[in-house]
Write a protein that holds these residues in place. Sequence first.
Motif, short mmCIF file in Angstrom:
data_model
loop_
_atom_site.label_atom_id
_atom_site.label_comp_id
_atom_site.label_asym_id
_atom_site.label_seq_id
_atom_site.Cartn_x
_atom_site.Cartn_y
_atom_site.Cartn_z
N ASP A 1 -11.13 -10.96 -9.15
CA ASP A 1 -11.50 -9.71 -9.81
C ASP A 1 -12.86 -9.19 -9.42
OD1 ASP A 1 -9.09 -9.80 -11.28
OD2 ASP A 1 -10.01 -11.06 -12.81
N GLY A 2 -13.66 -9.96 -8.67
CA GLY A 2 -15.03 -9.56 -8.39
C GLY A 2 -15.87 -9.62 -9.65
N ILE A 3 -16.91 -8.79 -9.72
CA ILE A 3 -17.78 -8.77 -10.90
C ILE A 3 -17.26 -7.76 -11.91
CG2 ILE A 3 -20.07 -8.10 -11.73
CD1 ILE A 3 -21.30 -9.43 -9.36
N VAL A 4 -17.09 -8.23 -13.15
CA VAL A 4 -16.66 -7.34 -14.23
C VAL A 4 -17.65 -7.49 -15.39
CG1 VAL A 4 -14.23 -7.42 -13.61
CG2 VAL A 4 -15.14 -9.12 -15.20
N SER A 5 -17.84 -6.42 -16.13
CA SER A 5 -18.71 -6.43 -17.30
C SER A 5 -17.96 -7.03 -18.48
CB SER A 5 -19.16 -5.01 -17.63
OG SER A 5 -19.89 -5.00 -18.84
N LEU A 6 -18.68 -7.82 -19.29
CA LEU A 6 -18.08 -8.44 -20.47
C LEU A 6 -18.31 -7.61 -21.73
CD1 LEU A 6 -19.10 -12.16 -19.87
CD2 LEU A 6 -16.86 -11.12 -19.49
N THR A 7 -19.11 -6.57 -21.64
CA THR A 7 -19.44 -5.80 -22.83
C THR A 7 -18.91 -4.38 -22.72
OG1 THR A 7 -21.25 -5.03 -24.24
CG2 THR A 7 -21.67 -5.10 -21.88
N THR A 8 -18.62 -3.80 -23.89
CA THR A 8 -18.19 -2.40 -23.92
C THR A 8 -19.29 -1.51 -24.45
OG1 THR A 8 -17.25 -2.73 -26.13
CG2 THR A 8 -15.77 -3.03 -24.25
N ASN A 9 -20.45 -2.08 -24.78
CA ASN A 9 -21.57 -1.33 -25.29
C ASN A 9 -22.55 -1.06 -24.15
OD1 ASN A 9 -23.80 -0.27 -26.55
ND2 ASN A 9 -23.85 -1.75 -28.22
N ASN A 10 -22.59 0.17 -23.70
CA ASN A 10 -23.42 0.52 -22.54
C ASN A 10 -24.85 0.88 -22.92
OD1 ASN A 10 -21.22 0.18 -20.85
ND2 ASN A 10 -20.58 2.31 -21.04
N ASN A 11 -25.20 0.80 -24.21
CA ASN A 11 -26.52 1.22 -24.65
C ASN A 11 -27.47 0.05 -24.87
OD1 ASN A 11 -25.82 4.02 -24.81
ND2 ASN A 11 -24.73 3.58 -26.71
N ASP A 12 -26.94 -1.14 -25.15
CA ASP A 12 -27.78 -2.30 -25.45
C ASP A 12 -27.48 -3.42 -24.46
OD1 ASP A 12 -28.93 -1.13 -27.82
OD2 ASP A 12 -27.01 -1.48 -28.81
N SER A 13 -28.54 -4.10 -24.01
CA SER A 13 -28.40 -5.13 -22.98
C SER A 13 -27.72 -6.39 -23.52
CB SER A 13 -29.77 -5.50 -22.41
OG SER A 13 -30.30 -4.45 -21.64
N SER A 14 -27.13 -7.15 -22.60
CA SER A 14 -26.51 -8.44 -22.91
C SER A 14 -26.60 -9.31 -21.67
CB SER A 14 -25.05 -8.26 -23.34
OG SER A 14 -24.30 -7.64 -22.31
N ARG A 15 -26.34 -10.61 -21.85
CA ARG A 15 -26.33 -11.52 -20.70
C ARG A 15 -25.43 -12.71 -21.02
NH1 ARG A 15 -31.94 -13.80 -19.39
NH2 ARG A 15 -31.30 -15.60 -20.63
N ALA A 16 -24.73 -13.21 -20.01
CA ALA A 16 -23.92 -14.41 -20.13
C ALA A 16 -24.68 -15.58 -19.53
CB ALA A 16 -22.58 -14.23 -19.42
#
Length: 203
Positions: A84-99
């Motif tokens: 799948d390559g790189i995919v985002s885990l979050t649906t909130n585009n306004n606040d940062s996150s990290r795995a």
Amino acid sequence: MGKPLVGTDGNRIVTYLLNPETNLNEITIYDYVTHSKTYLGGINGFSDFSKSSPWGMSEDGTTIVGLGWYNTMVGQAIKWTAEDGIVSLTTNNNDSSRANSISNDKSVIAGWQDTPFGFRQGAVWKNGTQILLTDQDGLEVNEAGEVSGNGEYVIGLSSTYPYIWNEQTGITYIDHPSAGNFFRGGATGISFDGSKVVGYYRG
């Protein structure tokens, strides 16, 4: 940025390197046998010449998690697989996150999600669904740093105490007789089955 990571066979090394084609730093797989590099890119954007950074990897080296820049202000928790390559885990585009970490079976990912006030709240992604971590009093806890190999336990830190999280039992704090505003701790490592945790307390 991120962590240098090594797969169990010692041949796959994941790190953070400059891609000469884009002049941006990004997650890179280095093959120790062929001495070749594979640049993995990122998601939409970049910040300060950074496109993505690695923070955790599955035991077999086939899944990498970390942070990808959505724009110059917001980073997002990401997951990479060859399929799948790189995919985002979050649906909130306004606040940062990290795995930060991923279980051996790749079903559970631990990390953090910023609140609108900038607090790094502990977060777990289980089979792609995000769970924000709070204790039994409903108080938010800080970022989750590691998940046990079996995926059942997550560790991190609160404002004062190291913690262990389990979906059934919730947050368990690791207390210390001197714990307080000027003596705080965090959990940094956990065994495969979650029965042993290491960490620190410090002034």
